[in-house]
Design a protein around this motif. Structure first.
Motif, PDB file in Angstrom:
ATOM      1  N   TYR A 139       0.818  -1.220   0.000  1.00 52.38           N
ATOM      2  CA  TYR A 139       0.000   0.000   0.000  1.00 52.38           C
ATOM      3  C   TYR A 139       0.849   1.266   0.000  1.00 52.38           C
ATOM      4  N   CYS A 140       2.170   1.158  -0.138  1.00 49.47           N
ATOM      5  CA  CYS A 140       3.087   2.295   0.023  1.00 49.47           C
ATOM      6  C   CYS A 140       3.776   2.645  -1.298  1.00 49.47           C
ATOM      7  N   PHE A 141       3.940   3.946  -1.546  1.00 50.34           N
ATOM      8  CA  PHE A 141       4.593   4.418  -2.763  1.00 50.34           C
ATOM      9  C   PHE A 141       5.837   5.255  -2.463  1.00 50.34           C
ATOM     10  N   PHE A 142       5.707   6.249  -1.591  1.00 53.75           N
ATOM     11  CA  PHE A 142       6.854   7.008  -1.103  1.00 53.75           C
ATOM     12  C   PHE A 142       6.992   6.738   0.393  1.00 53.75           C
ATOM     13  N   ASN A 143       8.228   6.598   0.848  1.00 54.89           N
ATOM     14  CA  ASN A 143       8.473   6.268   2.244  1.00 54.89           C
ATOM     15  C   ASN A 143       8.481   7.549   3.067  1.00 54.89           C
ATOM     16  N   ASN A 144       7.306   7.893   3.590  1.00 58.43           N
ATOM     17  CA  ASN A 144       7.131   9.171   4.273  1.00 58.43           C
ATOM     18  C   ASN A 144       8.066   9.341   5.463  1.00 58.43           C
ATOM     19  N   ALA A 145       8.202   8.300   6.275  1.00 52.59           N
ATOM     20  CA  ALA A 145       9.067   8.393   7.453  1.00 52.59           C
ATOM     21  C   ALA A 145      10.522   8.578   7.048  1.00 52.59           C
ATOM     22  N   ALA A 146      10.958   7.850   6.032  1.00 53.94           N
ATOM     23  CA  ALA A 146      12.340   7.979   5.563  1.00 53.94           C
ATOM     24  C   ALA A 146      12.587   9.358   4.966  1.00 53.94           C
ATOM     25  N   ILE A 147      11.628   9.861   4.201  1.00 59.01           N
ATOM     26  CA  ILE A 147      11.764  11.192   3.611  1.00 59.01           C
ATOM     27  C   ILE A 147      11.861  12.251   4.712  1.00 59.01           C
ATOM     28  N   ALA A 148      11.039  12.110   5.740  1.00 57.65           N
ATOM     29  CA  ALA A 148      11.091  13.061   6.858  1.00 57.65           C
ATOM     30  C   ALA A 148      12.419  12.967   7.598  1.00 57.65           C
ATOM     31  N   ALA A 149      12.897  11.746   7.837  1.00 59.70           N
ATOM     32  CA  ALA A 149      14.168  11.572   8.541  1.00 59.70           C
ATOM     33  C   ALA A 149      15.318  12.174   7.745  1.00 59.70           C
ATOM     34  N   GLN A 150      15.328  11.939   6.450  1.00 67.09           N
ATOM     35  CA  GLN A 150      16.388  12.509   5.612  1.00 67.09           C
ATOM     36  C   GLN A 150      16.305  14.033   5.597  1.00 67.09           C
ATOM     37  N   HIS A 151      15.096  14.560   5.581  1.00 70.62           N
ATOM     38  CA  HIS A 151      14.913  16.015   5.617  1.00 70.62           C
ATOM     39  C   HIS A 151      15.465  16.598   6.920  1.00 70.62           C
ATOM     40  N   LEU A 152      15.234  15.907   8.026  1.00 71.33           N
ATOM     41  CA  LEU A 152      15.796  16.362   9.303  1.00 71.33           C
ATOM     42  C   LEU A 152      17.321  16.351   9.259  1.00 71.33           C
ATOM     43  N   ARG A 153      17.889  15.321   8.670  1.00 72.58           N
ATOM     44  CA  ARG A 153      19.344  15.257   8.532  1.00 72.58           C
ATOM     45  C   ARG A 153      19.854  16.386   7.635  1.00 72.58           C
ATOM     46  N   ASP A 154      19.211  16.565   6.493  1.00 73.08           N
ATOM     47  CA  ASP A 154      19.659  17.591   5.545  1.00 73.08           C
ATOM     48  C   ASP A 154      19.478  18.996   6.093  1.00 73.08           C
ATOM     49  N   SER A 155      18.622  19.124   7.114  1.00 74.55           N
ATOM     50  CA  SER A 155      18.380  20.438   7.724  1.00 74.55           C
ATOM     51  C   SER A 155      19.283  20.690   8.928  1.00 74.55           C
ATOM     52  N   GLY A 156      20.217  19.770   9.196  1.00 71.85           N
ATOM     53  CA  GLY A 156      21.232  20.033  10.205  1.00 71.85           C
ATOM     54  C   GLY A 156      21.260  19.117  11.404  1.00 71.85           C
ATOM     55  N   LEU A 157      20.283  18.243  11.570  1.00 68.44           N
ATOM     56  CA  LEU A 157      20.334  17.318  12.697  1.00 68.44           C
ATOM     57  C   LEU A 157      21.384  16.234  12.428  1.00 68.44           C
ATOM     58  N   GLY A 158      22.141  15.905  13.456  1.00 67.68           N
ATOM     59  CA  GLY A 158      23.252  14.968  13.265  1.00 67.68           C
ATOM     60  C   GLY A 158      22.827  13.522  13.147  1.00 67.68           C
ATOM     61  N   ARG A 159      21.890  13.097  13.989  1.00 68.90           N
ATOM     62  CA  ARG A 159      21.463  11.699  14.020  1.00 68.90           C
ATOM     63  C   ARG A 159      19.954  11.646  14.233  1.00 68.90           C
ATOM     64  N   VAL A 160      19.315  10.736  13.538  1.00 67.82           N
ATOM     65  CA  VAL A 160      17.867  10.556  13.636  1.00 67.82           C
ATOM     66  C   VAL A 160      17.588   9.076  13.846  1.00 67.82           C
ATOM     67  N   ALA A 161      16.639   8.769  14.710  1.00 70.46           N
ATOM     68  CA  ALA A 161      16.178   7.394  14.900  1.00 70.46           C
ATOM     69  C   ALA A 161      14.778   7.250  14.318  1.00 70.46           C
ATOM     70  N   ILE A 162      14.520   6.088  13.730  1.00 68.98           N
ATOM     71  CA  ILE A 162      13.183   5.743  13.235  1.00 68.98           C
ATOM     72  C   ILE A 162      12.729   4.500  13.987  1.00 68.98           C
TER      73      ILE A 162
END
Length: 347
Positions: A173-196
């Motif tokens: 039922y999934c097409f784009f990985n929303n959680a992964a996209i959000a985590a990568q966005h947090l990283r690209d915006s300056g956060l050093g480490r993200v947990a999912i």
């Protein structure tokens, strides 16, 4: 709790999925989001619409040929072709996959590509798949923005869900990985480490694949044992990450029918691992199909147990983004979602 929601989710409304050899109405349908939204509004949560971040954050996670395939699929599917002189106007399900005995080469033919980019016959591609999936990703991205702006937590009411979508594969039922996209966005915006943390009944195979060789994103999943549960081919305990990411993937598979104490013990193990990773933020793939009445799952959580889940996650002391994933007991899905969020907020 701040909630991000868009009506664009309604554009993904498949007619049928293949279940037990027959076509049946899709378990994943707009009523799921309707029920969650009703409970969110009843709880008095602030609600905002997503902002458009464009395709760049999606392309930071998903491969460009895959994104292009989804964006152009419907116009190609409905165009006159050698298979249909007037074009096909019905939903699309794949008819063949590049299994172990085939070469893994992207075909030029749309039917070949449909199988090449998919993992199951339960995820119809429809006229509205692209805009619905695109705006589901924007919903998660907007929630991540609110964390970056200082919010303690946000709820992205994402539909379609995302955790089965890999870098260039859709399914479950999934097409784009929303959680992964959000985590990568947090990283690209300056956060050093993200947990999912993925608490869906089914393993988040797509999220694992995307981050498997990386040390900056920890992926932890509590799910049904893949020896007996979808998606079957990933989610085993010995999958610990690769290369720089070794030790940054933790799967906690549980037997079908596991009771609440067993599941809560796994949650405690997951929280211990997240705390040890010391992330700057947490993204929760909030699957609610661990509920005792879910039609396609077998865990035993009750609505009150979801409140305890939220309370335990709050004790991690992390800025947290919740992204809606599965949950197919449509009647109580909204109550269960709000139970988690209220538990996190201490209500």
């Amino acid at each position: 709790m701040l909630t991000v929601y868009t009506e664009q989710h309604r554009l993904q409304h498949g007619n049928a999925e293949l279940v037990d050899g027959t076509l049946k109405p899709c378990f994943e349908n707009p009523s799921r989001a309707d029920m969650v939204l009703a409970e969110v509004d009843r709880a008095g949560f602030e609600r905002i619409a997503p902002t458009d971040h464009g395709k760049a954050p999606i392309l930071a996670v998903h491969r460009d040929n895959y994104v292009r395939f989804l964006e152009t699929f419907w116009s190609r599917w409905t165009a006159p072709s050698r298979r249909s002189k007037t074009g096909r106007t019905y939903d699309a399900l794949p008819l063949i996959w590049p299994t172990r005995c085939f070469r893994q080469i992207e075909p030029q033919d749309i039917d070949g590509q449909l199988g090449y980019f998919s993992m199951d016959a339960g995820t119809p591609v429809t006229a509205g798949t692209w805009p619905a999936a695109y705006w589901s990703a924007q919903t998660a991205l907007t929630g991540a923005d609110r964390l970056l702006a200082g919010e303690r937590a946000a709820f992205a009411l994402c539909r379609p869900p995302g955790h089965h979508a890999a870098a260039d594969v859709f399914g479950g039922y999934c097409f784009f990985n929303n959680a992964a996209i959000a985590a990568q966005h947090l990283r690209d915006s300056g956060l050093g480490r993200v947990a999912i943390l993925d608490v869906d009944y089914h393993h988040g195979n797509g999220t694992q694949q995307i981050f498997y060789d990386r040390a900056d994103v920890l992926f932890v999943s509590i799910h049904g044992d893949p020896r007996t549960e979808f998606p079957f081919y990933l989610g085993f305990a010995d999958e610990r990450g690769a290369g720089e990411g070794e030790g940054c993937n933790l799967n906690l598979p549980l037997p079908a029918g596991s009771d609440v104490p067993t599941w809560m013990a796994a949650l405690e193990q997951a929280c211990t691992a997240i705390a040890a990773f010391r992330p700057d933020a947490l993204v929760v793939s909030l699957g609610l199909d661990t509920y005792e009445g879910d039609p396609i799952s077998t865990f035993k959580l009750k609505t009150a147990d979801f409140h305890a889940v939220g309370a335990r996650l709050a004790r991690l002391g992390l800025q947290t983004l919740f992204c809606l994933e599965g949950g197919y007991a449509v009647g109580p899905i909204g109550e269960n979602a709000v139970s988690v969020l209220n538990g996190f907020d201490g209500h």
